[in-house]
Design a protein around this motif. Structure first.
Motif, PDB file in Angstrom:
ATOM      1  N   ALA B 571       1.883  -8.551  -1.679  1.00 44.95           N
ATOM      2  CA  ALA B 571       0.870  -8.242  -2.691  1.00 44.95           C
ATOM      3  C   ALA B 571       1.457  -7.314  -3.760  1.00 44.95           C
ATOM      4  CB  ALA B 571      -0.355  -7.599  -2.035  1.00 44.95           C
ATOM      5  N   ARG B 572       2.332  -6.423  -3.331  1.00 46.13           N
ATOM      6  CA  ARG B 572       2.996  -5.519  -4.273  1.00 46.13           C
ATOM      7  C   ARG B 572       3.774  -6.307  -5.324  1.00 46.13           C
ATOM      8  NH1 ARG B 572       8.050  -3.454  -4.720  1.00 46.13           N
ATOM      9  NH2 ARG B 572       8.257  -1.347  -5.590  1.00 46.13           N
ATOM     10  N   SER B 573       4.455  -7.373  -4.891  1.00 45.52           N
ATOM     11  CA  SER B 573       5.206  -8.200  -5.846  1.00 45.52           C
ATOM     12  C   SER B 573       4.277  -8.863  -6.850  1.00 45.52           C
ATOM     13  CB  SER B 573       5.990  -9.285  -5.109  1.00 45.52           C
ATOM     14  OG  SER B 573       6.865  -8.721  -4.182  1.00 45.52           O
ATOM     15  N   ILE B 574       3.147  -9.351  -6.352  1.00 45.67           N
ATOM     16  CA  ILE B 574       2.198  -9.995  -7.263  1.00 45.67           C
ATOM     17  C   ILE B 574       1.699  -8.990  -8.299  1.00 45.67           C
ATOM     18  CG2 ILE B 574      -0.034 -11.173  -7.439  1.00 45.67           C
ATOM     19  CD1 ILE B 574       0.444 -12.219  -4.575  1.00 45.67           C
ATOM     20  N   LEU B 575       1.358  -7.797  -7.809  1.00 50.89           N
ATOM     21  CA  LEU B 575       0.854  -6.768  -8.725  1.00 50.89           C
ATOM     22  C   LEU B 575       1.900  -6.410  -9.774  1.00 50.89           C
ATOM     23  CD1 LEU B 575      -1.004  -4.320  -6.294  1.00 50.89           C
ATOM     24  CD2 LEU B 575      -1.994  -6.120  -7.723  1.00 50.89           C
ATOM     25  N   ALA B 576       3.164  -6.382  -9.332  1.00 46.78           N
ATOM     26  CA  ALA B 576       4.243  -6.021 -10.257  1.00 46.78           C
ATOM     27  C   ALA B 576       4.250  -6.961 -11.455  1.00 46.78           C
ATOM     28  CB  ALA B 576       5.589  -6.049  -9.533  1.00 46.78           C
ATOM     29  N   GLY B 579       2.166  -5.844 -14.011  1.00 50.97           N
ATOM     30  CA  GLY B 579       2.493  -4.514 -14.527  1.00 50.97           C
ATOM     31  C   GLY B 579       1.906  -3.371 -13.720  1.00 50.97           C
ATOM     32  N   ILE B 580       1.509  -3.660 -12.499  1.00 50.64           N
ATOM     33  CA  ILE B 580       0.931  -2.612 -11.650  1.00 50.64           C
ATOM     34  C   ILE B 580       1.954  -2.182 -10.619  1.00 50.64           C
ATOM     35  CG2 ILE B 580      -0.881  -2.113  -9.953  1.00 50.64           C
ATOM     36  CD1 ILE B 580      -2.676  -4.086 -11.499  1.00 50.64           C
ATOM     37  N   GLU B 581       2.185  -0.886 -10.575  1.00 47.81           N
ATOM     38  CA  GLU B 581       3.171  -0.319  -9.645  1.00 47.81           C
ATOM     39  C   GLU B 581       2.510   0.040  -8.321  1.00 47.81           C
ATOM     40  OE1 GLU B 581       6.278   0.453  -9.237  1.00 47.81           O
ATOM     41  OE2 GLU B 581       6.909  -0.558 -11.079  1.00 47.81           O
ATOM     42  N   ALA B 582       3.113  -0.397  -7.235  1.00 52.12           N
ATOM     43  CA  ALA B 582       2.522  -0.067  -5.928  1.00 52.12           C
ATOM     44  C   ALA B 582       3.575   0.434  -4.958  1.00 52.12           C
ATOM     45  CB  ALA B 582       1.820  -1.284  -5.340  1.00 52.12           C
ATOM     46  N   GLN B 583       3.169   1.343  -4.104  1.00 47.45           N
ATOM     47  CA  GLN B 583       4.034   1.730  -2.985  1.00 47.45           C
ATOM     48  C   GLN B 583       3.416   1.182  -1.698  1.00 47.45           C
ATOM     49  OE1 GLN B 583       4.265   5.964  -2.212  1.00 47.45           O
ATOM     50  NE2 GLN B 583       2.088   6.309  -2.641  1.00 47.45           N
ATOM     51  N   VAL B 584       4.288   0.929  -0.730  1.00 52.96           N
ATOM     52  CA  VAL B 584       3.823   0.401   0.547  1.00 52.96           C
ATOM     53  C   VAL B 584       4.122   1.418   1.635  1.00 52.96           C
ATOM     54  CG1 VAL B 584       4.060  -1.427   2.263  1.00 52.96           C
ATOM     55  CG2 VAL B 584       4.196  -1.981  -0.188  1.00 52.96           C
ATOM     56  N   VAL B 585       3.066   1.803   2.363  1.00 51.85           N
ATOM     57  CA  VAL B 585       3.218   2.746   3.472  1.00 51.85           C
ATOM     58  C   VAL B 585       2.977   1.995   4.775  1.00 51.85           C
ATOM     59  CG1 VAL B 585       2.356   4.873   4.507  1.00 51.85           C
ATOM     60  CG2 VAL B 585       2.406   4.618   2.011  1.00 51.85           C
ATOM     61  N   SER B 586       3.961   2.038   5.629  1.00 50.52           N
ATOM     62  CA  SER B 586       3.789   1.452   6.958  1.00 50.52           C
ATOM     63  C   SER B 586       3.359   2.561   7.910  1.00 50.52           C
ATOM     64  CB  SER B 586       5.109   0.839   7.438  1.00 50.52           C
ATOM     65  OG  SER B 586       4.943   0.335   8.759  1.00 50.52           O
ATOM     66  N   ILE B 587       2.342   2.268   8.712  1.00 49.42           N
ATOM     67  CA  ILE B 587       1.783   3.302   9.598  1.00 49.42           C
ATOM     68  C   ILE B 587       1.803   2.788  11.031  1.00 49.42           C
ATOM     69  CG2 ILE B 587      -0.165   4.848  10.015  1.00 49.42           C
ATOM     70  CD1 ILE B 587      -0.947   4.552   7.126  1.00 49.42           C
ATOM     71  N   PRO B 588       2.957   2.805  11.673  1.00 51.05           N
ATOM     72  CA  PRO B 588       3.010   2.268  13.036  1.00 51.05           C
ATOM     73  C   PRO B 588       2.187   3.054  14.042  1.00 51.05           C
ATOM     74  CG  PRO B 588       5.159   3.142  12.352  1.00 51.05           C
ATOM     75  CD  PRO B 588       4.295   3.122  11.141  1.00 51.05           C
ATOM     76  N   THR B 655      -4.571 -12.582   2.758  1.00 55.43           N
ATOM     77  CA  THR B 655      -3.339 -13.142   2.196  1.00 55.43           C
ATOM     78  C   THR B 655      -2.985 -12.270   0.997  1.00 55.43           C
ATOM     79  OG1 THR B 655      -4.497 -14.569   0.639  1.00 55.43           O
ATOM     80  CG2 THR B 655      -4.031 -15.488   2.831  1.00 55.43           C
ATOM     81  N   ALA B 656      -1.716 -12.296   0.635  1.00 51.80           N
ATOM     82  CA  ALA B 656      -1.280 -11.466  -0.496  1.00 51.80           C
ATOM     83  C   ALA B 656      -2.034 -11.825  -1.781  1.00 51.80           C
ATOM     84  CB  ALA B 656       0.235 -11.588  -0.669  1.00 51.80           C
ATOM     85  N   PRO B 657      -2.186 -13.112  -2.106  1.00 55.77           N
ATOM     86  CA  PRO B 657      -2.935 -13.417  -3.340  1.00 55.77           C
ATOM     87  C   PRO B 657      -4.377 -12.917  -3.299  1.00 55.77           C
ATOM     88  CG  PRO B 657      -1.691 -15.348  -2.584  1.00 55.77           C
ATOM     89  CD  PRO B 657      -1.582 -14.326  -1.498  1.00 55.77           C
ATOM     90  N   SER B 658      -5.066 -13.107  -2.165  1.00 61.12           N
ATOM     91  CA  SER B 658      -6.453 -12.622  -2.064  1.00 61.12           C
ATOM     92  C   SER B 658      -6.523 -11.119  -2.271  1.00 61.12           C
ATOM     93  CB  SER B 658      -7.032 -12.892  -0.676  1.00 61.12           C
ATOM     94  OG  SER B 658      -7.224 -14.232  -0.477  1.00 61.12           O
ATOM     95  N   ILE B 659      -5.609 -10.426  -1.618  1.00 59.61           N
ATOM     96  CA  ILE B 659      -5.626  -8.965  -1.704  1.00 59.61           C
ATOM     97  C   ILE B 659      -5.303  -8.520  -3.128  1.00 59.61           C
ATOM     98  CG2 ILE B 659      -4.453  -6.875  -0.906  1.00 59.61           C
ATOM     99  CD1 ILE B 659      -4.134  -8.432   1.843  1.00 59.61           C
ATOM    100  N   ALA B 660      -4.293  -9.160  -3.713  1.00 59.54           N
ATOM    101  CA  ALA B 660      -3.931  -8.816  -5.098  1.00 59.54           C
ATOM    102  C   ALA B 660      -5.120  -9.055  -6.027  1.00 59.54           C
ATOM    103  CB  ALA B 660      -2.726  -9.638  -5.539  1.00 59.54           C
ATOM    104  N   GLN B 661      -5.805 -10.171  -5.783  1.00 62.34           N
ATOM    105  CA  GLN B 661      -6.967 -10.494  -6.610  1.00 62.34           C
ATOM    106  C   GLN B 661      -8.056  -9.426  -6.504  1.00 62.34           C
ATOM    107  OE1 GLN B 661      -8.383 -14.407  -5.618  1.00 62.34           O
ATOM    108  NE2 GLN B 661      -8.674 -14.884  -7.788  1.00 62.34           N
ATOM    109  N   ARG B 662      -8.307  -8.972  -5.272  1.00 59.98           N
ATOM    110  CA  ARG B 662      -9.314  -7.922  -5.100  1.00 59.98           C
ATOM    111  C   ARG B 662      -8.903  -6.661  -5.845  1.00 59.98           C
ATOM    112  NH1 ARG B 662     -11.127  -6.812   0.952  1.00 59.98           N
ATOM    113  NH2 ARG B 662     -12.412  -5.277  -0.133  1.00 59.98           N
ATOM    114  N   ILE B 663      -7.618  -6.379  -5.828  1.00 58.56           N
ATOM    115  CA  ILE B 663      -7.145  -5.172  -6.519  1.00 58.56           C
ATOM    116  C   ILE B 663      -7.283  -5.334  -8.030  1.00 58.56           C
ATOM    117  CG2 ILE B 663      -5.087  -3.767  -6.987  1.00 58.56           C
ATOM    118  CD1 ILE B 663      -4.220  -4.516  -4.037  1.00 58.56           C
ATOM    119  N   LEU B 664      -6.885  -6.506  -8.511  1.00 57.04           N
ATOM    120  CA  LEU B 664      -6.975  -6.745  -9.960  1.00 57.04           C
ATOM    121  C   LEU B 664      -8.421  -6.719 -10.437  1.00 57.04           C
ATOM    122  CD1 LEU B 664      -4.289  -9.574 -10.214  1.00 57.04           C
ATOM    123  CD2 LEU B 664      -4.102  -7.260 -11.148  1.00 57.04           C
TER     124      LEU B 664
END
Lengths: 674, 674
Positions: B571-576, B579-588, B655-664
């Motif tokens: 999803a981060r790639s889609i946002l990029a 033009g949207i910058e995202a960081q990804v935090v993994s929380i095991p 899915t990444a597209p669904s999530i990206a869409q919700r963010i957009l």
């Protein structure tokens, strides 16, 4: 009473063998077509299933709701293909060939495990091992009681269960089988798919018990037969129908029977046979037809089984027509799944509750409700796991349900919480009675797998879980629920009610009886003062409400449940002395609140609710987002301790002065204090 | 091997009778003094306890850590007064008379139910019925293995259990007893307190099983005796010590034995006797001393029991001195409860993991870790509840532990999840081995009561729970965990690890083996791509970390675990592209994150983290407060469905597209999109 009918008895063993072969191949083809699934169990149990359905099973493919039908419970739910194939072959209209081809596909009537409410003719959602077995015990209890209520003409059906090694290794089967033996449930017949294979390999690597001897110790009848000998199967079922106790038929079977190289091996449990093995099987069985094509003569025999069932139901209807109108109305009510809703009664109950208002534990208030409800509601079937007095589940109008008196309306489940929960599922599924059962809240963990299934099946089952916090005192951390309120709230479709006084308790009972799904009543051991004085409406119905408003804009909003609402009320008084205005919101059911207000709690408490303070003697997790980043959480996130309730509430900072102090120390009130 | 010693054999029946009377009166007085509690069981079992301790039990009151001691497990934990009184009478230094007087008081060594780690000499926290019994089975397994490892001189102790009707009605006892019978645990002796009374009244209202016949069906030896006849008790224990199988001694007892009017009734189970009944009891027994005063001669006999035990340990130490140094070191390690920590090994494991990086399920990555770990760690005792292949718990270096080969390092628990969890508690309590065991995550519900006890006792037990989401696909909602991640996280002291790739899986195994408490590894069925390329440190150790940083200030911060971390990366790639910058935090491990950072997640992600988006294929509850009021929650709050994993993730919007869409579509990005 179900019995072999003349037409079927004429069916010869060789006919049954052919029908079983068709069933076996169909199941193997279904799993192959799906690309995944469990062919081993259906192939191994095809002979038993065929003999049962062709010669004994009482059902009408067009009327899966028929109250007089026998029940078929596939406790080994992974063998779902067997259930679906049977439904198709006997002519159940919804179960088309296309549905069989859609096994394990999205949206099909043929999901990976059987799902009640999703597929007509499926009596119970199964899959988690042992659950179907224990649920069947509840169905058998319900049938016995219904027979006592309506007589043999209206009831008299049987519960047939297929269970594998897994079901019989799970602890829940011990609880359920011991209960069934004690209650002498002669209407229960369990086929043990004794194939000596588990997923890891031969059962002998993990088990060496004598299952029949164990069941004999519970008071069951039992026999061991060759599970591929249709005549032996037939005789065993005949005998089971005559037995005065529940019957276990240990069917020695070969898993994946018919597969030339894979039969009898662990590999066939949970994987398709593969093209080559299927071809070799067809070759060996002399079966020339491609997948999903059947010899018309054998199909006709299977359809005949369905016709026999239709005729049985017609005959039954004829007998019922001679019964009193009240019996016919009752049958109609059961078949429509429309249990009575005692809403009118609750108006009276709440009024009586209000007039008798003195401090009392909500478990006692719950008992007060039941004292009034039980005599008026013969469809209510109470019980407890050996804590009747502590849970307040047994009232004057109760008589024990027993082998000698199945008309009783109270079940002594014994110290068997898990079987109690599963049996309640069976009682609810049977449709004639609404079950409730009690234990301590901390032991909800023992019931959890069955509670989840109640939620999945949307069954009206009510858990009376008392001793709902550290308020139980000296029994200590093993008996003090901490995470249980929060973790039960996580189960989709389950409603957790935690009333704060007698009026709320009555309201929550009303809501639980009205909910199409399971409900927990979390009730206090310790006395709680009366909170409410109004009766205009069931205020718990929205999940939460302002029980004490602030005069003017609130500086503080308390969110609390159960016993802790009273802490909020007290803390509010302390704050008032400091010139701080607070409102108190009681939230007997967080799920209902969420449901009514998708934007969280804001609509209820208003946009300017001030500092939010949540109080619940348990995990703070459910409240973290509700109080927001700057709010105050008063809860417990570690285990409890053996001490008096008073000392514990003090030790965990759950007293009005402690809470008030935390609020006064909050940055937003710093200027107010010296 | 433990055995009657000459000194004790000289003890006559009348001596034992007097000692038992003292014990009985002391327990009744303790409960009376406490004002609440359970006198019935201790009074009923006083003769059995006295005979066991005086004539057979091997222990040293000064050295409760002695590896060679017998174990005494009070599965009927409500009878805690019995255990405390015994400890006092035999001269355990910590268990003073004052502590007995503080029964059930805050901070005492004598809480309502026995608590391991709190009271020296208490071997196991009991109270939830059936748990002590099943835990004892794990202890017996550990002893058998230890004997195989170190020889008779170093091991050879026995596990003695007291269990009541409740313990034997609970399903867990079936699972545990069947396992014990299969494994021929000849070092296990269970005293069944067969008093025919439960809380609701006579056991006969809820049960009519033949317990001895049931245990015989499991392959146990068994006998029924008069539980007040000290000679019969003595003979039964002598026989049990000779039996080649586990032994059940059904002790016909009278609950509350000695109370003149209340003995044999349900009323004495859980309430003090009252002043009058106690006085009458003293009168009837000719006992003239006030509460907590004892005849010196009888006390001396009890103290003699302790002295005999001290001498037994000295003799044992003499034998051990002749053993090799390695044996003595191993004993020292067990007694100090300092299991090896394979930290160095994990550096290598992580390196190997990195080099072999291809997409694979974390359950497979976990198996990879075990392939390396098991051969090097003989103290690791693996197992699974019949899902060895699916869970990836069994590796090349494993041999099955069995009756014939107790040196094996892998347990075939059978389809007995609950007994597996409880037996693992027993293995961990015994101190010699670190247990891990596998099943599907959804069946953690079956294990839950035992998991809670592991957390309460802070035991190093590792649950390998695979198939951790809808990602398991077609098996459908009965097998798809939804609420399980969230609900396990609620158990205080339990750590839930949900790694996102092979490197994280190795890190989480390392952390689990280092945690002084239980850990869950929630592992995927489906393949996951490699995520991590660095190895400098165990980045999972802080609970969470930024796995992909934003270039500059992030507009979006993803918080995700396990398989969903990869959705965040996509999803981060889609946002990029927008033009949207995202960081990804993994929380095991969310619990570790909370522990390291009391102010929530802020320190990790920075003050300007932008829009927070949590992704986890389960209940959203744990994430609600972390994303804040305006954040986005991507999770599942209803039951799953039978369909392919791909369809399910799509259907639930994961899915990444669904999530990206919700963010957009979020208000804060509305100006960016057309």
């Amino acid at each position: 009473m179900s019995q072999s009918c003349g037409e079927s008895e004429a069916m010869r063993g060789s006919d049954l063998g052919q029908m079983a072969t068709l069933l076996r191949i169909l199941c193997a083809d279904m799993v192959e077509h799906a690309g995944s699934g469990h062919p081993g169990m259906p192939m191994g149990m095809a002979d038993v299933a065929t003999t049962l359905f062709a010669k004994h099973f009482l059902f009408d493919p067009d009327h899966p709701e028929w109250v007089g039908r026998d029940r078929f419970i596939l406790s080994s739910g992974h063998g779902s293909a067997l259930a679906y194939a049977l439904l198709h072959l006997v002519g159940q209209p919804a179960m088309t060939l296309d549905e069989l081809k859609r096994l394990r596909r999205k949206g099909s009537l043929t999901p990976g495990h059987p799902e009640f409410g999703h597929t007509p003719g499926i009596e119970c959602t199964t899959g988690p091992l042992g659950q179907g077995f224990a649920t069947a015990v509840g169905m058998a209890i319900s049938e016995k009681k219904l027979r006592a209520e309506l007589g043999d003409a209206a009831a008299g059906h049987r519960i047939f269960v297929m269970a594998g090694d897994g079901c019989l290794m799970e602890g829940i089967n011990h609880e359920a089988a011991a209960l069934a033996g004690h209650l002498r449930l002669d209407n229960l017949v369990v086929f043990f798919d004794d194939n000596a294979i588990s997923i890891d390999g031969p059962v002998s690597i993990a088990s060496s018990e004598d299952v029949l001897a164990r069941f004999a110790a519970y008071g069951w009848d039992g026999t061991a037969i060759d599970g591929h000998d249709v005549e032996a199967i037939d005789r065993a079922i005949e005998q089971a129908k005559k037995n005065a106790r529940p019957t276990l038929i240990a069917c020695r079977t070969q898993i994946g029977r018919g597969a030339p190289t894979k039969a009898g091996s662990a590999g066939i449990h949970g994987s398709p046979l593969g093209r080559d093995e299927l071809a070799a099987m067809r070759e060996a069985l002399g079966w020339r037809l491609p997948p999903f094509a059947f010899p018309p003569a054998i199909v006709a025999q299977w359809r005949g089984v369905g016709h026999r069932g239709r005729a049985e139901r017609q005959a039954w209807l004829g007998r019922i027509a001679e019964q009193p109108q009240s019996t016919r109305d009752r049958i109609d009510q059961i078949e429509r799944r429309t249990p009575p809703r005692p809403a009118a009664m609750f108006r009276t109950i709440r009024e009586q509750t209000l007039h008798a208002a003195v401090p009392k534990a909500t478990r006692v208030s719950s008992k007060d409700v039941l004292e009034r409800l039980v005599p008026a509601c013969p469809w209510l079937l109470g019980g407890s796991a050996d804590l009747s007095g502590s849970n307040g589940t047994r009232v004057d109008a109760h008589r024990d349900f027993s082998a000698d008196d199945p008309s009783g309306n109270y079940l002594r489940y014994g110290i068997r919480e898990h079987a109690m929960a599963a049996a309640m599922n069976g009682i609810a599924l049977a449709g004639a009675y609404t079950p409730y059962g009690g234990t301590f809240l901390v032991f909800s963990d023992y019931c959890r797998p069955a509670i989840r299934l109640a939620a999945l099946m949307r069954l009206r089952v009510i858990y009376v879980f008392t001793h709902d916090s550290i308020g139980l005192g000296e029994d200590g951390p093993t008996h003090q629920p901490i995470e249980h309120l929060a973790s039960l709230r996580l189960i989709p479709g389950l409603r957790l009610f935690r009333p704060a006084d007698a009026v709320e308790t009555a309201e929550c009972w009303e809501l639980a009886l009205d909910h199409e799904g399971p409900s927990v009543l979390a009730l206090s051991r310790q006395d709680l003062p009366p909170l409410r004085r109004d009766l205009d409406m069931n205020r718990s119905a929205r999940g939460g409400y302002v029980v004490i408003a602030a005069s003017g804009k609130p500086d503080v909003t308390f969110l609390a449940t159960g016993s802790e609402v009273h802490l909020a009320v007290e803390a509010r008084s302390i704050l008032a002395r400091h010139g701080i205005e607070a409102q108190v919101v009681s939230i007997p059911c967080l799920e209902l609140l969420d449901q009514h207000d998708p934007h969280g709690i804001d609509a209820l408490i208003g946009p300017d609710a001030g500092l939010r303070v949540a109080i619940e003697a348990g995990s703070v997790q459910p409240w973290r987002h509700l109080v927001g980043e700057h709010g105050i959480l008063c809860g417990i996130d570690c285990f409890g301790e053996s001490a008096s309730a008073r000392e514990l509430f003090e030790g965990f900072g759950l007293t009005a002065p402690s809470i008030a102090q935390r609020i006064l120390a909050h940055p937003c009130f710093q200027e107010l204090t010296p």
